[in-house]
Design a protein around this motif. Sequence first.
Motif: not given
Length: 766
Positions: A633-659
């Motif tokens: 929260q306090r580091d400007p470099l990090l605050s806009e770079g972390v996204v929390f997504d909900p837990f769930g079984p849709d891992v295959a769909t979520w992984l489409r955006r993860v490199g």
Amino acid sequence: MTNHPRERERASGVGDAGSPRADRPGGAASERPRSLRALVYGDVDLNIIDGSAIWAQSMTQGLAAAGCEATLLLKAPVTTDRLVAPLTTVPGVVVRRTYEERLVPDAGPRGLTPDQAVELITRLDAEQRFDLIVVRGKRLAIAAAQTEALAGRLWTYLTDVPQTVAEMTATSVSEITDIAVASRFLLCQTEELRGFLESTIPAACGKSVLFPPVVVTPEGVSGSGAPHEPLKLVYTGKFAQRWNTLEMTELPAALAARGVPAELHMIGDKVHRDDPDWAKRMSKALESASGVVWHGGKPRAEALRLSAECDVGLSWRAPEMDASLELSTKVLELGSLGLPVVVNRTPMHERLLGADYPLYAGETLDSVADTLTLAADPEIYREAAERCRAAAADFTLERAAARLRGYLDLACPPAPAGADPERPLKVVIAGHDLKFFTRLAEYLMSLPGLDVRLDEWEALRSHDQYRSKELAAWADVVICEWCGPNALFYAEHKRPDQRLVVRLHRFELYAEWPRKLDIEKVDAVVCVSPYYASLTRELAGYPADKVVVLPNWVDVAQLDRPKLPGAEYTLGMIGIAPSRKRLDRGIEVLGELRRRDPRYTLAVKSKQPWDYWWVWNRPEEREYYERTYRMVQRDPLLSEGVVFDPFGPDVATWLRRVGFMLSTSDDESFHLAPAECAASGGVPAVLTWPGADTIYSARWLHESTEAMADAIHAIVSEGRFDAARRAAQAEINENYSLSRVCDLWTDLIVHGKVPAEPEPGAVVRA
């Protein structure tokens, strides 16, 4: 976990469809004794040529090409056999004419109701059991899902379902969940539809598979390859407001005003009458509009021949259709003939044809007319036609049959070599939490020659003792998932002629149960990695030959999906509790990368630590997360770079955006997330926790967060992302594919055979 009904007489197709899966090591499967039997029913009228009717025809053809005995059951009386007649000559296809055969005496004149259709399907199934029942139509699928006799064998093709979050009401969620639970597969036309369903319907995860439109064109029929004068436009299908068919009739005049002589050929006879005034104007335009040639309804092959004589196809639709998650069969059919097609610019069409495709339509009649003037240019015409032809090549009947063979192998595998379907091996799977064993259990239950029953304990020490004793007395083989009180119970009640297999996880290794287990009663203790197998021998004192390695499985077929643009700049973490998962190290990697390029982000898919009472009640755990979250929260470099997504079984769909998937834990027994990311077409990034080198090869291992950041940035900045992800995917597919792990477990259960353990420090290999 959902039990799926056993089918003792289950068998498979002959010929190519009956051979063992190509990725099966050692040819563990035997040949199928008979062809699979499939029934196809769509809540559609095959007298009317539209996409849904074409689907029924092509699905039946595809199943027959895949080696099935395919029965197409008709909803309505046959008034024209334009779509039915071609099927009567296809080997392996039977057409059941409901009305002509008087299968439903009280059927109404407009076709079967969903309830009547399901009752008839159930009756036909009782007479000749089908291995799979393919259905299309939401109301029909809802009725079929409530029929217990069909559960587990439904292959439900989903199109007429909500396709936006706003439309997905609580009622729709409940209905589609029921359909998903009752279905073996949910057949989705596009990746976009599959991803949406998985994100909104948890029960759809793991069951949603792709079945795109199928294009079958008459042999030797194709376009001329160049525009003519007058320019001949063609539209085939239904006439409806959102399909802009009335506006299309104005195109010849609009093109004439631009100096381009043109004709519009329209093929079809279904005019939507939701708005009577519009329907009247549409009918009049078909009959009398200048430059319009209306051919009426035609058999599919004839419609395609007429289309091939034209120059440009039309699939221009109203803007509200741009959000559709379905793909037009007509676009693909016309493309396969070599015709360029005017389509709306949508993300789906851009993925299909390219962002620079020259014949994208605007919203207005004038903009479409301007686009069509470009098609009169021979160079632009050839470029657009080739794009459409290349796109259509992925949707042939041969591709569909190959796809269906793969699904048939998953749903209806042949009996393992050495197993006798007439005298099945009796197998019990016992445990308090079977979530890590679910897919293996489903596979084992689908095998002819195995009779599998579950003993699901309420908790570690709580179970129905009478049922467990009955199952202990009944079973030939017992598999205990977790080395806990369940393993102690079944060891105590083991018969001399019975085999007992116990799978031990990190959780119970440091508890008292492994040391209380009578190892002499156990035939094999399964660990998921060589490191933990060695640790189990050391801490529990088990004989070396009793402890075997069967790795975790990765559903490579489900995870292999196209990456979204920019995925190489997204890091991922799955599961960040408890603190030994070391979210702080992942954030350190992100910080190092964002100092070099602000496009890097970290996506975290996880429950939050306060969702676990046993984590949040420990002061040291709470203090760790508070400190880590404050840092973000306090580091400007990090605050806009972390996204929390909900837990769930849709891992295959979520992984489409993860490199890149980060594994920064203090310790892990296996850590599936990096392997899943690699199977999805991403790259593992693993700190060298103990035993990591026995699961992942050295190229993905890093000694520090700084070294990990350096390696990730080098892969991206030097343009090596595609090469790296291909290598990672090949490694995971070779070692941990679901089919391979299922075969290893089958060999252990049926034959007592275990794989040789790799040398210390070596990655597990097939």
